[in-house]
Design an enzyme around this catalytic site. Structure first.
Site, PDB file in Angstrom:
ATOM      1  N   LYS A  35       0.847  -1.196   0.000  1.00  0.00           N
ATOM      2  CA  LYS A  35       0.000   0.000   0.000  1.00  0.00           C
ATOM      3  C   LYS A  35       0.882   1.246   0.000  1.00  0.00           C
ATOM      4  O   LYS A  35       2.085   1.179   0.264  1.00  0.00           O
ATOM      5  CB  LYS A  35      -0.916  -0.013   1.228  1.00  0.00           C
ATOM      6  CG  LYS A  35      -0.183  -0.038   2.549  1.00  0.00           C
ATOM      7  CD  LYS A  35      -1.130  -0.129   3.729  1.00  0.00           C
ATOM      8  CE  LYS A  35      -0.353  -0.131   5.040  1.00  0.00           C
ATOM      9  NZ  LYS A  35      -1.231  -0.044   6.206  1.00  0.00           N
ATOM     10  N   ARG A 136      -9.986   0.944  15.547  1.00  0.00           N
ATOM     11  CA  ARG A 136      -9.999   1.697  14.300  1.00  0.00           C
ATOM     12  C   ARG A 136     -11.075   1.147  13.374  1.00  0.00           C
ATOM     13  O   ARG A 136     -11.996   1.857  12.994  1.00  0.00           O
ATOM     14  CB  ARG A 136      -8.608   1.640  13.646  1.00  0.00           C
ATOM     15  CG  ARG A 136      -8.483   2.438  12.360  1.00  0.00           C
ATOM     16  CD  ARG A 136      -7.047   2.449  11.848  1.00  0.00           C
ATOM     17  NE  ARG A 136      -6.550   1.131  11.469  1.00  0.00           N
ATOM     18  CZ  ARG A 136      -5.323   0.901  11.006  1.00  0.00           C
ATOM     19  NH1 ARG A 136      -4.451   1.897  10.902  1.00  0.00           N
ATOM     20  NH2 ARG A 136      -4.952  -0.322  10.678  1.00  0.00           N
ATOM     21  N   HIS A 165      -5.626  -6.562  13.889  1.00  0.00           N
ATOM     22  CA  HIS A 165      -4.389  -5.780  13.782  1.00  0.00           C
ATOM     23  C   HIS A 165      -3.853  -5.463  15.170  1.00  0.00           C
ATOM     24  O   HIS A 165      -4.621  -5.254  16.116  1.00  0.00           O
ATOM     25  CB  HIS A 165      -4.651  -4.489  13.008  1.00  0.00           C
ATOM     26  CG  HIS A 165      -3.389  -3.802  12.576  1.00  0.00           C
ATOM     27  ND1 HIS A 165      -2.432  -4.414  11.813  1.00  0.00           N
ATOM     28  CD2 HIS A 165      -2.931  -2.541  12.810  1.00  0.00           C
ATOM     29  CE1 HIS A 165      -1.435  -3.567  11.582  1.00  0.00           C
ATOM     30  NE2 HIS A 165      -1.712  -2.434  12.178  1.00  0.00           N
ATOM     31  N   ARG A 222       1.795 -10.641   7.866  1.00  0.00           N
ATOM     32  CA  ARG A 222       1.671  -9.457   7.017  1.00  0.00           C
ATOM     33  C   ARG A 222       2.820  -8.474   7.273  1.00  0.00           C
ATOM     34  O   ARG A 222       2.623  -7.421   7.885  1.00  0.00           O
ATOM     35  CB  ARG A 222       0.335  -8.752   7.281  1.00  0.00           C
ATOM     36  CG  ARG A 222      -0.905  -9.635   7.158  1.00  0.00           C
ATOM     37  CD  ARG A 222      -2.180  -8.791   7.221  1.00  0.00           C
ATOM     38  NE  ARG A 222      -2.252  -7.928   8.357  1.00  0.00           N
ATOM     39  CZ  ARG A 222      -2.888  -8.203   9.506  1.00  0.00           C
ATOM     40  NH1 ARG A 222      -3.510  -9.365   9.656  1.00  0.00           N
ATOM     41  NH2 ARG A 222      -2.909  -7.330  10.489  1.00  0.00           N
ATOM     42  N   TYR A 266      16.441  30.971   3.971  1.00  0.00           N
ATOM     43  CA  TYR A 266      15.252  31.637   4.492  1.00  0.00           C
ATOM     44  C   TYR A 266      15.338  31.799   6.011  1.00  0.00           C
ATOM     45  O   TYR A 266      15.760  30.888   6.732  1.00  0.00           O
ATOM     46  CB  TYR A 266      14.004  30.816   4.163  1.00  0.00           C
ATOM     47  CG  TYR A 266      13.574  30.870   2.720  1.00  0.00           C
ATOM     48  CD1 TYR A 266      13.173  32.064   2.128  1.00  0.00           C
ATOM     49  CD2 TYR A 266      13.551  29.709   1.949  1.00  0.00           C
ATOM     50  CE1 TYR A 266      12.761  32.109   0.800  1.00  0.00           C
ATOM     51  CE2 TYR A 266      13.132  29.732   0.622  1.00  0.00           C
ATOM     52  CZ  TYR A 266      12.741  30.940   0.057  1.00  0.00           C
ATOM     53  OH  TYR A 266      12.337  30.973  -1.250  1.00  0.00           O
ATOM     54  N   CYS A 313      14.599  24.277   1.599  1.00  0.00           N
ATOM     55  CA  CYS A 313      13.640  24.996   0.762  1.00  0.00           C
ATOM     56  C   CYS A 313      12.731  23.999   0.042  1.00  0.00           C
ATOM     57  O   CYS A 313      12.893  22.790   0.163  1.00  0.00           O
ATOM     58  CB  CYS A 313      14.376  25.853  -0.263  1.00  0.00           C
ATOM     59  SG  CYS A 313      15.723  26.853   0.399  1.00  0.00           S
ATOM     60  N   MET A 314      11.797  24.511  -0.742  1.00  0.00           N
ATOM     61  CA  MET A 314      10.919  23.630  -1.494  1.00  0.00           C
ATOM     62  C   MET A 314      11.703  22.783  -2.508  1.00  0.00           C
ATOM     63  O   MET A 314      11.415  21.594  -2.677  1.00  0.00           O
ATOM     64  CB  MET A 314       9.843  24.433  -2.228  1.00  0.00           C
ATOM     65  CG  MET A 314       8.867  23.561  -3.013  1.00  0.00           C
ATOM     66  SD  MET A 314       7.627  24.520  -3.900  1.00  0.00           S
ATOM     67  CE  MET A 314       6.648  25.177  -2.551  1.00  0.00           C
ATOM     68  N   ASP A 315      12.706  23.397  -3.150  1.00  0.00           N
ATOM     69  CA  ASP A 315      13.391  22.726  -4.251  1.00  0.00           C
ATOM     70  C   ASP A 315      14.887  22.560  -4.033  1.00  0.00           C
ATOM     71  O   ASP A 315      15.547  21.911  -4.844  1.00  0.00           O
ATOM     72  CB  ASP A 315      13.192  23.525  -5.550  1.00  0.00           C
ATOM     73  CG  ASP A 315      11.738  23.903  -5.756  1.00  0.00           C
ATOM     74  OD1 ASP A 315      10.895  22.998  -5.801  1.00  0.00           O
ATOM     75  OD2 ASP A 315      11.457  25.119  -5.841  1.00  0.00           O
TER      76      ASP A 315
END
Length: 373
Positions: A35, A136, A165, A222, A266, A313-315
């Protein structure tokens, strides 16, 4: 040009980890959790390796679309959707794709039955989820035998499995709670089989239980995070040798001198304590390399460790490579993985972020280049 930030999935290591699981649990079946894009490792490629090399017997997904994508990729192994599916269209799509569905109450069982009738199917396999303490999803143990009998009596359904679980099987602090869950599950299975007849697959053990609770293994186990090379908790018993399932790398894109007293990034959160050189690397939180690693993460270049400085930073991010740098633009930078005698593990990164290994690899975003080795 290929994006330089690259996630390399080490398929051979994932296979070796699953072999280790098989050796530990003996003749039990193994369901590999793929998953969330195989915990960020690439679900289609991981599933294809598992099927080709017979590394597991089942696959586990969280959504119908995850299962359908695996079918579209040619995967034929049994696939269990690990939570109930709601809505007639969604249930129908799952059945047409030969996904095995979880039911957890009267309503979810009825939806699967009605969808099977519309499609013209009988004896559709379902697995009944029991809530033994996770709180859950799942039917209460006291209600499980009646629901199981109702499923068995329905010509459109076949009760193939019963499962639950374990929320704290990976922690020594939770041994008493986990043992109580295992006993509750055992009693409930006995009551179900008394009421509805034998059930082919009883399953309970996740990674923590595979490693530390043999009494929880039943018919199928699992494994999740352990198949990708990380322990679910550093305190869990290391009964299976694990190899890393992923490496994350990039390269130096820019190099410049910074004088003592100058600030970087930043918010000006890092000040150079001496004249030094700063290398910029093209990776940031837009790639899944968390901003929480600002001023605390590290990278490896040719076996040498260098600190992340300033805010991620973002990039892009910046690293301090010292007053007499031994690096140059284009050099490989290891964010997760081994370089020389040193290694940055997923667990190390998770600890710096204050989170768990699962999240670190799941955060890797689609723009990162993917390589499967």
């Amino acid at each position: 040009m290929t994006y330089p930030t690259t996630a390399t999935t080490l398929l051979g290591n994932i296979e070796a980890n699953l072999r280790g699981v098989r050796e530990r649990v003996g003749d039990r079946l193994v369901l590999a959790a793929v998953k969330a894009n195989a915990y960020g490792h690439g679900a289609a490629a991981v599933a294809a390796m598992i099927e080709q090399r017979k590394a597991a017997d089942w696959l586990g997904v969280a959504t119908v679309d995850e299962g359908r994508q695996l079918r579209s990729a040619g995967i034929t192994l049994p696939i269990l959707k690990l939570s109930p599916t709601r809505g007639p269209d969604e249930v129908g799509r799952a059945l047409v794709s030969a996904l095995t569905l979880t039911v957890a109450d009267e309503a979810s069982a009825t939806e699967v039955s009605q969808a099977a009738e519309r499609i013209g199917l009988t004896g559709v396999a379902v697995h009944l989820k029991i809530d033994t303490g996770m709180r859950r999803v799942g039917v209460e143990p006291a209600q499980a035998p009646d629901l199981a009998a109702r499923i068995v009596a329905d010509a459109h359904l076949h009760l193939q499995g019963v499962f639950s679980h374990l929320p704290i099987s990976d922690s020594p602090d939770g041994d008493d709670f986990t043992r109580a869950q295992i006993e509750s599950f055992r009693r409930t299975v006995t009551a179900i089989e008394d009421a509805a007849g034998p059930v082919e697959l009883k399953h309970l053990a996740n990674s923590g239980a595979v490693l530390g609770h043999p009494e929880s293994w039943f018919d199928l186990v699992r494994p999740g995070i352990m198949m990708y090379g990380s322990l679910p908790d550093p305190r869990v018993e290391r009964t299976v040798e694990l190899r890393p399932g992923l490496a994350l790398t990039t390269e130096i894109s820019f190099l410049k001198p910074v004088a003592a007293g100058e600030t970087v990034g930043y918010g000006r959160t890092w000040t150079a304590p001496r004249d030094t050189w700063v290398a910029t690397i093209p990776v940031g939180y837009g790639d899944g390399y968390s901003r929480l690693l600002s001023n605390r993460g590290r990278v490896l270049i040719a076996g040498v460790s260098y600190p992340i400085i300033g805010r991620v930073c973002m990039d892009q991010a910046m690293i301090d490579v010292g007053p007499e740098p031994l690096v140059r633009v284009g050099d490989e930078v290891v964010l997760i993985g081994r370089s020389g005698a040193d290694e940055i593990t997923v667990t190390e990164v998770a600890d710096l972020m204050g989170t768990i290994p699962y999240e670190v690899t799941c955060l890797i975003t689609p723009r990162v280049t993917r390589v499967y080795r």
